[in-house]
Design an enzyme around this catalytic site. Sequence first.
Site, PDB file in Angstrom:
ATOM      1  N   ASP A 100     -13.261 -12.577  15.786  1.00  0.00           N
ATOM      2  CA  ASP A 100     -14.319 -12.007  14.960  1.00  0.00           C
ATOM      3  C   ASP A 100     -15.606 -12.707  15.385  1.00  0.00           C
ATOM      4  OD1 ASP A 100     -15.851 -10.613  13.181  1.00  0.00           O
ATOM      5  OD2 ASP A 100     -14.528 -10.929  11.464  1.00  0.00           O
TER       6      ASP A 100
HETATM    7  C1  BGC Z   1     -17.061  -8.455  11.013  1.00  0.00           C
HETATM    8  C2  BGC Z   1     -16.262  -7.569  11.960  1.00  0.00           C
HETATM    9  C3  BGC Z   1     -17.192  -6.843  12.884  1.00  0.00           C
HETATM   10  C4  BGC Z   1     -17.998  -7.874  13.639  1.00  0.00           C
HETATM   11  C5  BGC Z   1     -18.976  -7.253  14.626  1.00  0.00           C
HETATM   12  C6  BGC Z   1     -18.058  -9.328  11.732  1.00  0.00           C
HETATM   13  O1  BGC Z   1     -18.979  -9.852  10.822  1.00  0.00           O
HETATM   14  O2  BGC Z   1     -16.192  -9.240  10.236  1.00  0.00           O
HETATM   15  O3  BGC Z   1     -15.482  -6.665  11.219  1.00  0.00           O
HETATM   16  O4  BGC Z   1     -16.496  -6.008  13.755  1.00  0.00           O
HETATM   17  O5  BGC Z   1     -18.772  -8.620  12.707  1.00  0.00           O
HETATM   18  O6  BGC Z   1     -20.005  -6.611  13.963  1.00  0.00           O
END
Ligand code: BGC
Length: 694
Positions: free
Chosen positions: A240
Amino acid sequence: MANTTTETPVDFRDASQPIEVRLAFLLAALTVEEKLSLCAGKNFWQTKPVTRLGIKPFKMTDGPRGVAFHSSWKRCTAFPSGIAQAASWDESLMERFGEALADECKSVGAQTILAPAINITRTPLNGRTFEYLSEDPLLNARLTVPMVKGVQQQGVAACVKHFAVNNQETNRIRVSSEVSERALQEIYLPAFKAAVEEADAWSIMAAYNAVNGVAACENSSLLQDILRDGYGFRGFVVSDWFAVRRTSSGAACVKSGLSLEMPGKGSKCKTKALSAEFSNGDFTEAELDDAICGLLRVMLLTGHLDGAADADHAQSENQGCRNTPEHQALSREMAEGGLTLLKNTQKLLPLNPEKHKKIALLGPKLKKKNCLPLWGGSAGVWPPYEVTPWQGLQAQNNNRFEWVKKPADADAVLLFVGLSHRFGQDSEGVDRKHLDLPEKQQQLIKQTLAVNPNTVVVLINGGPLAMPWVDDVPAVLECWYPGMEGGTAIAQVLFGDANPSGKLPVSFPKRLQDSPAHQSPRSYPGDREKVHYDEDIFVGYRHFDQQDIEPLFAFGHGLSYSQFEYSNLTLNGKSFAADDCLQVSMTLTNASERAGAEVVQLYIGDCDHGKERPPQSLKGFNKVYLDAGESKQVEFILPLEQLRIFSEEKLWHLKAGHYAVRLASSSRDIRLEQIVEITTEAQWEREACNAESC
Ligand code: BGC
């Protein structure tokens, strides 16, 4: 560091060769330095190129309800949010959604869509409840599989997130989810397992949080033992965004099987840092190969390395594969499929122009848009237009109803209330503080009811709400965040041009204290270090059933304008061995004058469950469309192996004993039941979950 190869084999680009052969060529062609450079991104959404071999950056984009503006700079179709998708209980709709999402993803030049988001709804306060699907592992899995298949059939990688046990936003970056192996195996992992085993998910996103003390991005129990060795995952694991910062080292991430740190140049996995650790002997080239070969494999599978993905992108740009009328129509169909009629006494809905000619339209959510860039966090999508409820009602009216200003002058009132994606409501990053609607809106409901009892409360929000006013309101329609075509779907359902068929994918508690995770501060929100999953497997309705607590609205509940009758439950026997299949059939009749759909739910009750087991669990469902007066046979085939349960001592096992086979319109509305007996026991191996952190 010396180059291991000076020649540049070209064979990996030859799409006529088998993928694994091309992969072997590619691994042999890359230098260690080049391999290390692939372990962290180039910028927010792309991997680094390997210019010497002509490998271009590989691109990812959010997210679970459409291609996000913040990661594509394009306005794309906004579909209903995750919980609205799940409320449809419609597998084929999820597959079509996956296909459409992949088309839009290709049209912005990306090869991976960062979706679906499938964490279990453990607490209704989770800021991302709107984005996730359900509290139930079976519903979660059954909807995830077709969605992932739909995406990948189009040659785009689905990235199933967030692995694992990422069930709250409070302290999400540092908290450790302290969870038993039983709850992991029975509740939190099954949808990930199904995504890999049944849909061959090409990518998984490792979560921010730690699981039993080890950060998900360096958790070899999760990433290696469970995901790769247990489920046979062969794709790439991406962190993540910024999650790697909380790990102990890049080497630990590589060794545990993390393929890619995102975003940017990386923190722990940037080339310089990893090179030093590699030279130090902290990990081997074989371990590096294991970590990145999934990424290379998916580059091959998506056509990224033979020019096919570029060609697809060019073609989909030319043919305008995003924002097509078909995708917009699908978004509307999904919104309609998820609208959940919670209450409808005196058959107030659908509005009938003969009885309710004059309608007052009120409430803060009537004219609000919900699809805006980053609105709600990474799942925010900015579509080219959005039909608000107000616009939908105007467009679908066709002079049937007359609008009046004052509720007191109306034959019925449509009162639009709910939440928004503001921080602290339905939004990534912060959990909700309580279950209530804002005080002002509660006052508005009271005031409106005082002047007009024929008030329909129309809810726009992303999860369970407390409804102290519910007994005074004749009708409640839960619309969730229904996407860019939501206003049309809402108007059609309110006017009776469409028949609601959504069912709750989560339980709505009466009070927060009734929810399983809210028994103590230790179980929610925990402290900055740990949150203890003390309720264990008793998540959602499993808890309400076991504790005999009446929910406000039960899991699986949702009304229709049709009436459905359940009859003729037939089983293929009364007594079974552990390796038998149970065959269940029944007749469903639409005993009304209106075509409609019912989700028939199969629960299996454990007659000797004791304190250790939930009284019943969902084991199947079938969404059935029936014309007025029509009857259909509804069938389920359930291998009894699927009743197996997990215990730390016995691992997976099937208990002999009596079980209730229930066909139901909700978890609390059982229509047919028969008791069967399983006469033999069975036991299965532990599923590759042997590490300390499990
Ligand atoms: C989120 C993800 C997301 C990623 C990219 C993170 O803050 O938890 O679900 O895909 O950001 O935007």
